[in-house]
Design a protein around this motif. Sequence first.
Motif, PDB file in Angstrom:
ATOM      1  N   THR A  80      57.299   6.541  67.523  1.00  0.00           N
ATOM      2  CA  THR A  80      57.198   5.735  66.795  1.00  0.00           C
ATOM      3  C   THR A  80      56.744   4.704  67.714  1.00  0.00           C
ATOM      4  O   THR A  80      56.508   4.291  68.261  1.00  0.00           O
ATOM      5  N   ALA A  81      59.187   5.044  68.747  1.00  0.00           N
ATOM      6  CA  ALA A  81      59.022   4.395  69.758  1.00  0.00           C
ATOM      7  C   ALA A  81      58.341   3.780  71.288  1.00  0.00           C
ATOM      8  O   ALA A  81      57.688   2.639  71.486  1.00  0.00           O
ATOM      9  N   HIS A  84      55.088   2.170  70.142  1.00  0.00           N
ATOM     10  CA  HIS A  84      55.065   0.102  70.352  1.00  0.00           C
ATOM     11  C   HIS A  84      56.060   0.204  71.713  1.00  0.00           C
ATOM     12  O   HIS A  84      55.897  -1.079  71.417  1.00  0.00           O
ATOM     13  N   SER A  85      56.191   0.501  72.861  1.00  0.00           N
ATOM     14  CA  SER A  85      56.705   0.480  73.874  1.00  0.00           C
ATOM     15  C   SER A  85      55.484   1.141  74.971  1.00  0.00           C
ATOM     16  O   SER A  85      55.255   1.957  75.066  1.00  0.00           O
ATOM     17  N   SER A 139      59.515  -8.977  77.022  1.00  0.00           N
ATOM     18  CA  SER A 139      58.564  -8.475  76.884  1.00  0.00           C
ATOM     19  C   SER A 139      59.683  -7.017  76.119  1.00  0.00           C
ATOM     20  O   SER A 139      58.967  -5.906  75.630  1.00  0.00           O
ATOM     21  N   GLN A 141      60.697  -4.846  73.570  1.00  0.00           N
ATOM     22  CA  GLN A 141      59.818  -4.017  72.361  1.00  0.00           C
ATOM     23  C   GLN A 141      59.591  -3.887  71.186  1.00  0.00           C
ATOM     24  O   GLN A 141      61.255  -3.090  71.361  1.00  0.00           O
ATOM     25  N   VAL A 142      59.708  -3.502  69.712  1.00  0.00           N
ATOM     26  CA  VAL A 142      60.123  -3.339  68.524  1.00  0.00           C
ATOM     27  C   VAL A 142      60.282  -2.112  69.312  1.00  0.00           C
ATOM     28  O   VAL A 142      61.195  -0.923  68.799  1.00  0.00           O
ATOM     29  N   GLY A 143      59.122  -0.867  69.746  1.00  0.00           N
ATOM     30  CA  GLY A 143      59.617   0.303  69.652  1.00  0.00           C
ATOM     31  C   GLY A 143      61.191   0.586  70.913  1.00  0.00           C
ATOM     32  O   GLY A 143      61.866   1.628  70.506  1.00  0.00           O
ATOM     33  N   ASP A 144      61.386  -0.222  71.827  1.00  0.00           N
ATOM     34  CA  ASP A 144      62.627  -0.197  72.318  1.00  0.00           C
ATOM     35  C   ASP A 144      63.845  -0.153  71.121  1.00  0.00           C
ATOM     36  O   ASP A 144      64.342   1.094  71.788  1.00  0.00           O
ATOM     37  N   MET A 145      63.874  -0.579  69.872  1.00  0.00           N
ATOM     38  CA  MET A 145      64.694  -0.669  69.233  1.00  0.00           C
ATOM     39  C   MET A 145      64.666   0.795  68.585  1.00  0.00           C
ATOM     40  O   MET A 145      66.297   1.239  68.464  1.00  0.00           O
ATOM     41  N   PHE A 146      63.467   1.220  68.290  1.00  0.00           N
ATOM     42  CA  PHE A 146      63.321   2.236  67.891  1.00  0.00           C
ATOM     43  C   PHE A 146      64.446   3.450  68.394  1.00  0.00           C
ATOM     44  O   PHE A 146      64.922   4.360  68.318  1.00  0.00           O
TER      45      PHE A 146
END
Length: 184
Positions: A80-81, A84-85, A139, A141-146
């Motif tokens: 998923t990350a 989104h990244s 920049s 992104q939410v993918g980085d947090m995932f």
Amino acid sequence: ILLVTQSLLWSLFPIVTILSNISVSPLYAGSIGIILSSLSFACILTINGTWKDLLFKAAWVDIGIATVLQSVVFYGLAFTAIHHSTAGNISIIGLMEVFFTYLFLGVILRKEPYTKTHAYGAACMVLGALIVLLPGIRSLQVGDMFMVLATMIAPIGNFFLKKARKSVSSECAMFFRSLIGGFI
């Protein structure tokens, strides 16, 4: 040789996944990859004659926990990350798994030995990741947090897999984890 090979293959993970996302959803691609890896472990089980290890029920709980944490949660978050990244961010953040392993299993739980050299290495990893990622922090992104969450979960799954390996072979544990996790 195996560690270098693993590092090279792992570095291709974000690139191959991003390319596969063009035609296949990230979680579906992850499931296919995990199930295919179970075929490799099945071959190793056959060659080594260790299919009987699947009968050791004492290891099932630890393998089950490792399966949920690594094959479901970790790969679910990682794929998923990537969706989104960027591949670069995911590759760098993915290397933080070593840091979280040191932090959780060495420092907090004291399940693995650690030395000052380990502490310096962990600090260098965090510093290196920050040097690379901070210029693009705007920049983030939410993918980085995932991916950060995924790298925090992986060491805990590895801990349970290590416990299971006291009862069964590593190829048995990995076969079970890959087959069940891929279908989940």
